[in-house]
Design a protein around this motif. Structure first.
Motif, PDB file in Angstrom:
ATOM      1  N   LEU A 174      33.575  18.148  57.454  1.00 35.81           N
ATOM      2  CA  LEU A 174      34.206  18.955  58.504  1.00 35.81           C
ATOM      3  C   LEU A 174      35.437  19.686  57.984  1.00 35.81           C
ATOM      4  O   LEU A 174      35.776  20.777  58.460  1.00 35.81           O
ATOM      5  N   ALA A 175      36.122  19.070  57.011  1.00 37.83           N
ATOM      6  CA  ALA A 175      37.319  19.678  56.434  1.00 37.83           C
ATOM      7  C   ALA A 175      36.991  20.477  55.175  1.00 37.83           C
ATOM      8  O   ALA A 175      37.900  20.931  54.478  1.00 37.83           O
ATOM      9  N   GLY A 176      35.712  20.657  54.888  1.00 40.49           N
ATOM     10  CA  GLY A 176      35.305  21.398  53.704  1.00 40.49           C
ATOM     11  C   GLY A 176      35.224  20.562  52.447  1.00 40.49           C
ATOM     12  O   GLY A 176      35.101  21.087  51.344  1.00 40.49           O
ATOM     13  N   GLY A 177      35.279  19.238  52.593  1.00 38.13           N
ATOM     14  CA  GLY A 177      35.226  18.334  51.449  1.00 38.13           C
ATOM     15  C   GLY A 177      33.822  17.838  51.180  1.00 38.13           C
ATOM     16  O   GLY A 177      32.840  18.305  51.775  1.00 38.13           O
ATOM     17  N   THR A 178      33.734  16.864  50.307  1.00 39.28           N
ATOM     18  CA  THR A 178      32.433  16.334  49.891  1.00 39.28           C
ATOM     19  C   THR A 178      32.212  14.887  50.329  1.00 39.28           C
ATOM     20  O   THR A 178      31.303  14.222  49.859  1.00 39.28           O
ATOM     21  N   ASP A 179      33.065  14.393  51.202  1.00 37.09           N
ATOM     22  CA  ASP A 179      32.951  13.012  51.703  1.00 37.09           C
ATOM     23  C   ASP A 179      32.930  11.974  50.586  1.00 37.09           C
ATOM     24  O   ASP A 179      32.059  11.078  50.563  1.00 37.09           O
ATOM     25  N   PRO A 180      33.877  12.031  49.622  1.00 33.56           N
ATOM     26  CA  PRO A 180      33.866  11.027  48.557  1.00 33.56           C
ATOM     27  C   PRO A 180      34.185   9.641  49.108  1.00 33.56           C
ATOM     28  O   PRO A 180      35.083   9.473  49.926  1.00 33.56           O
ATOM     29  N   ARG A 181      33.444   8.660  48.675  1.00 32.75           N
ATOM     30  CA  ARG A 181      33.663   7.255  49.048  1.00 32.75           C
ATOM     31  C   ARG A 181      33.684   7.046  50.559  1.00 32.75           C
ATOM     32  O   ARG A 181      34.347   6.133  51.053  1.00 32.75           O
ATOM     33  N   ALA A 182      32.963   7.879  51.310  1.00 32.55           N
ATOM     34  CA  ALA A 182      32.959   7.738  52.768  1.00 32.55           C
ATOM     35  C   ALA A 182      32.424   6.366  53.188  1.00 32.55           C
ATOM     36  O   ALA A 182      32.953   5.737  54.109  1.00 32.55           O
ATOM     37  N   GLY A 183      31.378   5.902  52.492  1.00 30.90           N
ATOM     38  CA  GLY A 183      30.817   4.598  52.831  1.00 30.90           C
ATOM     39  C   GLY A 183      31.821   3.482  52.648  1.00 30.90           C
ATOM     40  O   GLY A 183      31.986   2.620  53.517  1.00 30.90           O
ATOM     41  N   ARG A 184      32.511   3.490  51.507  1.00 38.62           N
ATOM     42  CA  ARG A 184      33.509   2.454  51.247  1.00 38.62           C
ATOM     43  C   ARG A 184      34.628   2.504  52.276  1.00 38.62           C
ATOM     44  O   ARG A 184      35.101   1.467  52.754  1.00 38.62           O
ATOM     45  N   ARG A 185      35.064   3.705  52.628  1.00 33.30           N
ATOM     46  CA  ARG A 185      36.147   3.841  53.597  1.00 33.30           C
ATOM     47  C   ARG A 185      35.727   3.316  54.961  1.00 33.30           C
ATOM     48  O   ARG A 185      36.492   2.621  55.635  1.00 33.30           O
ATOM     49  N   LEU A 186      34.519   3.642  55.377  1.00 32.00           N
ATOM     50  CA  LEU A 186      34.035   3.162  56.663  1.00 32.00           C
ATOM     51  C   LEU A 186      33.880   1.644  56.667  1.00 32.00           C
ATOM     52  O   LEU A 186      34.172   0.984  57.671  1.00 32.00           O
ATOM     53  N   VAL A 187      33.414   1.092  55.552  1.00 34.24           N
ATOM     54  CA  VAL A 187      33.282  -0.363  55.449  1.00 34.24           C
ATOM     55  C   VAL A 187      34.653  -1.036  55.560  1.00 34.24           C
ATOM     56  O   VAL A 187      34.802  -2.078  56.214  1.00 34.24           O
ATOM     57  N   SER A 188      35.675  -0.446  54.933  1.00 30.07           N
ATOM     58  CA  SER A 188      37.027  -1.011  55.025  1.00 30.07           C
ATOM     59  C   SER A 188      37.517  -1.027  56.468  1.00 30.07           C
ATOM     60  O   SER A 188      38.090  -2.023  56.939  1.00 30.07           O
ATOM     61  N   VAL A 189      37.304   0.079  57.169  1.00 34.58           N
ATOM     62  CA  VAL A 189      37.724   0.155  58.570  1.00 34.58           C
ATOM     63  C   VAL A 189      36.966  -0.877  59.402  1.00 34.58           C
ATOM     64  O   VAL A 189      37.551  -1.599  60.227  1.00 34.58           O
ATOM     65  N   ALA A 190      35.656  -0.963  59.186  1.00 33.87           N
ATOM     66  CA  ALA A 190      34.842  -1.912  59.942  1.00 33.87           C
ATOM     67  C   ALA A 190      35.254  -3.349  59.657  1.00 33.87           C
ATOM     68  O   ALA A 190      35.281  -4.193  60.567  1.00 33.87           O
ATOM     69  N   ALA A 191      35.583  -3.642  58.389  1.00 34.21           N
ATOM     70  CA  ALA A 191      35.988  -5.003  58.039  1.00 34.21           C
ATOM     71  C   ALA A 191      37.295  -5.379  58.722  1.00 34.21           C
ATOM     72  O   ALA A 191      37.432  -6.494  59.258  1.00 34.21           O
ATOM     73  N   MET A 192      38.260  -4.454  58.726  1.00 30.13           N
ATOM     74  CA  MET A 192      39.529  -4.739  59.389  1.00 30.13           C
ATOM     75  C   MET A 192      39.338  -4.919  60.889  1.00 30.13           C
ATOM     76  O   MET A 192      39.882  -5.851  61.499  1.00 30.13           O
ATOM     77  N   LEU A 193      38.558  -4.018  61.494  1.00 29.41           N
ATOM     78  CA  LEU A 193      38.303  -4.098  62.927  1.00 29.41           C
ATOM     79  C   LEU A 193      37.578  -5.391  63.281  1.00 29.41           C
ATOM     80  O   LEU A 193      37.953  -6.103  64.226  1.00 29.41           O
TER      81      LEU A 193
END
Length: 243
Positions: A174-193
């Motif tokens: 959405l910001a014109g990027g390539t979504d690097p490490r999106a999976g890892r970032r989402l997993v981190s958020v999910a783990a904390m939540l």
């Protein structure tokens, strides 16, 4: 294994980190952070043991006269956290030139022991020993945070998500990027939540001891996930810039 510039134990290349099991181990530690802050915030007087930004903000609230916050509790947490970070620095120096696995496992095992000690205190004196519990938990988190900073695995700070969420949004398609490490970032958020939610349920319905005991067992498992068998001198330096 490729090493980065600097001195002291730290992160290797991303493929090596995956082989070592570090991302999986750090995800478990992120989950445990949710347990720890659920215990400290819900059960120890609105104090954070893992998230030091929260304590600084709480001290500001209390200084302005807002009710329900403990300056002494937050200062205890901050002081113990910094002491734990100092110990982590000393430990990394002591392990310099040795296999990184021994250094990482020693830190994880120490955290597990500290969480087990906190669990024993909580079971033995439910409703008491508040400041002792805050100090033990914050010490463990300071030890871990300083170590994770040196490991420098991107987007795996284990205790805070501000920069992880920033990267997730600012580097997205959405910001014109390539979504690097999106999976890892989402997993981190999910783990904390997930850790915060499960920790809160345990605190609210079973007291402070059980989430701390569960955390100790999970961190012990995380130590076992670090399978890296690098030789002595297999160290580098890194600086965890994600927060």
């Amino acid at each position: 294994m490729r090493v980065s510039e600097g001195s002291g134990p730290a992160a290797a290349s991303a493929p090596a980190a995956h082989r070592s099991g570090l991302p999986a181990a750090l995800t478990v530690l992120t989950l445990v952070s949710g347990f720890v802050d659920a215990v400290s915030y819900l059960g120890l007087g609105h104090v954070f043991a893992a998230n030091m930004t929260g304590n600084v903000v709480i001290i500001g609230f209390a200084a302005a006269g807002a009710p329900g916050f403990s300056v002494l509790g937050s200062l205890t947490s901050l002081g113990a956290f910094l002491a734990g970070a100092v110990c982590a620095g000393r430990l990394s120096t002591a392990f310099a030139g040795r296999a990184r696995r021994a250094w990482v496992r020693s830190v994880f095992v120490t955290e597990a022991v500290l969480l087990a000690v906190a669990a024993a205190i909580a079971f033995d004196r439910p409703g008491g020993a508040t400041y002792a519990l805050i100090a033990v938990l914050a010490w463990a988190m300071g030890l871990r945070n300083a170590t994770v900073r040196k490991l420098a695995v991107p987007d795996m700070t284990t205790t805070v998500l501000t920069m992880t969420l920033t990267g997730l949004a600012s580097e997205s398609s959405l910001a014109g990027g390539t979504d690097p490490r999106a999976g890892r970032r989402l997993v981190s958020v999910a783990a904390m939540l997930g850790g915060a939610a499960l920790g809160a349920l345990l605190v609210l319905y079973h007291g402070l001891g059980w989430p701390l005991l569960a955390g100790a067992l999970l961190v012990t498992g995380a130590a076992a996930c670090c399978r890296e068998s690098g030789a002595a001198g297999d160290t580098g330096a890194g600086d965890h810039r994600s927060a």
